[in-house]
Design a protein around this motif. Sequence first.
Motif, short mmCIF file in Angstrom:
data_model
loop_
_atom_site.label_atom_id
_atom_site.label_comp_id
_atom_site.label_asym_id
_atom_site.label_seq_id
_atom_site.Cartn_x
_atom_site.Cartn_y
_atom_site.Cartn_z
N PRO A 16 0.84 -1.20 0.00
CA PRO A 16 0.00 0.00 0.00
C PRO A 16 0.87 1.25 0.00
N PRO A 17 0.45 2.31 -0.72
CA PRO A 17 1.25 3.55 -0.78
C PRO A 17 1.59 4.11 0.60
N ALA A 18 0.64 4.02 1.55
CA ALA A 18 0.88 4.56 2.89
C ALA A 18 2.03 3.82 3.57
N GLN A 19 2.06 2.46 3.36
CA GLN A 19 3.12 1.67 3.97
C GLN A 19 4.47 2.00 3.35
N VAL A 20 4.49 2.14 2.02
CA VAL A 20 5.73 2.51 1.34
C VAL A 20 6.21 3.87 1.83
N GLY A 21 5.25 4.80 2.00
CA GLY A 21 5.60 6.14 2.48
C GLY A 21 6.20 6.12 3.87
N ARG A 22 5.65 5.28 4.75
CA ARG A 22 6.17 5.20 6.12
C ARG A 22 7.58 4.63 6.13
N VAL A 23 7.80 3.59 5.33
CA VAL A 23 9.14 2.98 5.26
C VAL A 23 10.15 3.97 4.70
N ARG A 24 9.74 4.67 3.62
CA ARG A 24 10.63 5.65 3.00
C ARG A 24 10.95 6.78 3.98
N LYS A 25 9.94 7.22 4.71
CA LYS A 25 10.15 8.30 5.68
C LYS A 25 11.07 7.85 6.80
N PHE A 26 10.91 6.59 7.23
CA PHE A 26 11.75 6.06 8.31
C PHE A 26 13.22 6.15 7.92
N PHE A 27 13.56 5.66 6.72
CA PHE A 27 14.96 5.67 6.31
C PHE A 27 15.44 7.08 5.97
N ALA A 28 14.53 7.92 5.50
CA ALA A 28 14.92 9.30 5.19
C ALA A 28 15.30 10.07 6.44
N ASN A 29 14.67 9.72 7.57
CA ASN A 29 14.90 10.44 8.82
C ASN A 29 16.13 9.95 9.57
N LEU A 30 16.75 8.87 9.10
CA LEU A 30 17.94 8.38 9.77
C LEU A 30 19.13 9.26 9.42
N GLY A 31 19.84 9.72 10.43
CA GLY A 31 20.95 10.63 10.18
C GLY A 31 22.03 10.51 11.22
N PRO A 32 22.26 11.57 12.02
CA PRO A 32 23.35 11.56 13.01
C PRO A 32 23.27 10.40 13.99
N GLY A 33 22.06 9.99 14.36
CA GLY A 33 21.91 8.90 15.33
C GLY A 33 22.47 7.59 14.81
N VAL A 34 22.21 7.29 13.54
CA VAL A 34 22.70 6.04 12.95
C VAL A 34 24.22 6.08 12.79
N ILE A 35 24.75 7.23 12.34
CA ILE A 35 26.20 7.37 12.22
C ILE A 35 26.85 7.24 13.59
N THR A 36 26.22 7.85 14.61
CA THR A 36 26.73 7.73 15.97
C THR A 36 26.73 6.28 16.42
N GLY A 37 25.65 5.55 16.12
CA GLY A 37 25.57 4.15 16.49
C GLY A 37 26.63 3.32 15.81
N ALA A 38 26.88 3.60 14.52
CA ALA A 38 27.91 2.88 13.78
C ALA A 38 29.30 3.19 14.34
N ALA A 39 29.54 4.47 14.66
CA ALA A 39 30.83 4.86 15.22
C ALA A 39 31.03 4.29 16.62
#
Length: 435
Positions: A16-39
């Motif tokens: 469903p488009p809504a589900q695709v949108g939520r998944v896309r938004k989730f990954f789009a919002n990943l930023g400093p926190g994920v880099i911090t976690g990787a570091a």
Amino acid sequence: MSESEFHLQEKISLPPPAQVGRVRKFFANLGPGVITGAADDDPSGISTYSVTGASFGYMPLWMALFSFPLMVSVQLMCARLGLVTGRGLAGAVALHFPRWVLWGACGLLIIANVFNIGADLAGMAEASEMMTGIPAYFWTPIYALLIISLLFFSSYRLIARVFKWLTLVLFAYILTALLAKPDWHAVLHATFIPHVEWSSTFLTTFVGILGTTISPYLFFWQAAQEVENGRAQGKITDQQREETTIEELSDVRTDVVAGMFFSNLVMFFIILTTASTLHAHGITQIETAKQAAEALCPLAGDSAYLLFTIGLIGTGMLAVPVLAGSTAYAVAEAKGWRGTLDDSPRLSQKFYAVIVISMLLGLILDFVGVSAVKMLFYSAVLNGMLAPPLIVLVVLLTSKHEVMGKHVSSPILRCLGWTTAVIMGGAAIGMFVTL
């Protein structure tokens, strides 16, 4: 099949488009926190988790679950501080505390970071020696110069885009843990039933685990990167930052939780893998990178050494610039200098000078004759000892209305923050008492 039936089936098979949108938004919002976690899963972390699993077997697995809410709370407070105030941690301390508190905090950070830089460079160098036969003391200056050159002539964003893919090698520990056929009943028991020992060995390991997951440099880095993100989105004035929305704070929370979850997932499986492979076969002391790498043999055989080296170099290339960069952000904010990794060295000369000096000091430590594995482990212990006072500052700052406005930390965040400081401080005191 008719054309209409084909299109109908195609529509049914698509999400469903809504589900695709939520998944896309989730990954789009990943930023400093994920880099911090990787570091956070830097060479010091990998070594500390490996030593822990080899020494104690499955018993410390509960620490991964236990530390997760603690590290999320501290990193989330740091992220909110940077997002709402437009200042890094040192800048906020400079504005609301006396100068001795500011330079005390910066001093703790510099000590921890210089030692951590030296340990990470040593770990990368020893892993390279294992693969090439070229002595580690040739590799440490090479990696130091490579990182400095990349920061001077490209950007950390480019470094992160390239080397974050190498950290995917850490997922090899998950596959190895499954192939090693651990005793899952014992694993579940160790994960959910904490076991604590009043001994110097156990408490030192506990301090090291907390120190490599809840590290001072990540506090300063997280806040500074949220400031950078805000500026990139056009948030320049105090009024614009005061208008931070609930949705923006929610996005930051998602980013931080995702990054810390990745970090602790890797931690859990490195301990599980080394417990299942090394500890189970009587290898309880890890002195060299080669011994640590042998934990991956059930998955990769002779290629285990290559996988281990790639993972250590990838995480080191992510973490060492974060260590040097967080030092530079703190000193620049404390001194009121211009400074950001998005600037060229010509525009922020003093900022980049701090990066070079911290790298060189870390490099000097690599020639004192301490084995890389021990240096990596004790850098984590040092982080665990120095973190509690900085956590106290983070909790105090994010609890003040004059700092955070209407976005002060919730009672749950404050409670978790104080709990983290008390536990880490108590563990450090216990470690010295038992020594």
